[in-house]
Scaffold this active site. Structure first.
Site: not given
Ligand code: IPE
Ligand code: IPE
Ligand code: MG
Length: 241
Positions: A15-16, A18, A62-63, A66, A183, A190-191, A202
């Site tokens: 994650d992160g 964006g 859920e993605n 977007r 994470r 845990l999404s 753990e």
């Molecule tokens: C979790 O990240 C899904 C993946 C890493 C593929 P998200 O960015 O989609 O999760 P939320 O929306 O912050 O819970």
């Molecule tokens: C994780 O990074 C990649 C996916 C979920 C596909 P994000 O795109 O969720 O990055 P943030 O949470 O917006 O920073």
């Molecule tokens: Mg994210």
């Protein structure tokens, strides 16, 4: 590191991307692009440190919610990643296992995934799990459906259903449960990732944004894991060291 202090299976919620892009004044997709580089680094780090199973959460059910342009860009990136990495997987003797609802992915991705899974099926030392169109609730619903159908067909007695049987219907039926879930990006949730399989995992929350994730941070997670005591409901005194 002694073998019992080394996780066999590490699962990562990457994650992160964006936020990394935003911090660098770049479009979100550039964050995803750098995220793909981090995946390559992580795969090498896992192998170099003796982790036999690595599962990466790449796209959740859920993605799809977007913006369409981001979803399309992610699928393109995935397509390219699979094309470029297949020779690397073969060279590293890594088996690819996709977990998630396969058939709802774009046709061309499905083709690549099938090709990569078939080409690496015979490797047994290392496994890369790729969670694509994955959601734990969806996985559990799929397992419940299959079990209900088996019961209806008289192949399974509901009274005898136990977790071992239920587990056989999860996408991860041929993988050990994750020992360590990481994470990144400082989020603490845990999404919808491997909810049943992580029952006794753990958890390591890393502040690092996924595109900056490297071997040093991977090692930090392994060190944190090694310092934990997994008790599985027992008292500390009961554990034999
Ligand atoms: C979790 O990240 C899904 C993946 C890493 C593929 P998200 O960015 O989609 O999760 P939320 O929306 O912050 O819970
Ligand atoms: C994780 O990074 C990649 C996916 C979920 C596909 P994000 O795109 O969720 O990055 P943030 O949470 O917006 O920073
Ligand atoms: Mg994210």
């Amino acid at each position: 590191m002694t073998p019992d202090k080394l996780p066999q299976h590490v699962a990562i919620i990457m994650d992160g991307n964006g936020r990394w892009a935003k911090q660098h004044g770049l479009p979100r997709i550039e964050g995803h692009r750098r995220g793909a580089d981090a995946v390559k680094r992580c795969l090498k780090a896992a192998q170099a440190n003796g982790v036999t199973h690595l599962t990466l959460y790449a796209f959740s059910v859920e993605n799809w919610n977007r913006p369409q342009s981001e979803v399309d860009a992610l699928m393109d990136l995935l397509d390219r990643f699979l094309r470029d990495q297949l020779p690397e997987l073969i060279k590293g003797e890594i088996r690819l296992r996709v977990i998630g609802r396969y058939r709802e992915l774009p046709e061309k991705i499905q083709t690549r995934l099938r090709e990569a899974e078939a080409a690496t099926r015979h490797f047994s030392n290392y496994t890369l799990g790729l969670a694509l169109n994955y959601g734990a609730r969806t996985e559990i619903v799929d397992a419940a459906k299959a079990i209900a159908q088996a019961a209806q067909a008289g192949e399974l007695n509901p009274d005898e259903l136990d977790y071992a049987t239920l587990r056989q219907h999860l996408y991860t039926r041929d993988m050990p449960d994750p020992d360590l879930v990481i994470r990144t990006s400082g989020e603490s949730r845990l999404s919808n990732f491997l909810l049943l399989q992580s029952a006794y995992a753990e958890i390591y929350l890393s502040p690092v944004l996924w595109p900056d994730f490297d071997e040093a941070e991977f090692k930090n997670a392994l060190a944190a894991y090694a310092a934990r005591e997994r008790r599985y409901g027992k008292t500390a005194e009961q554990l034999v060291h």
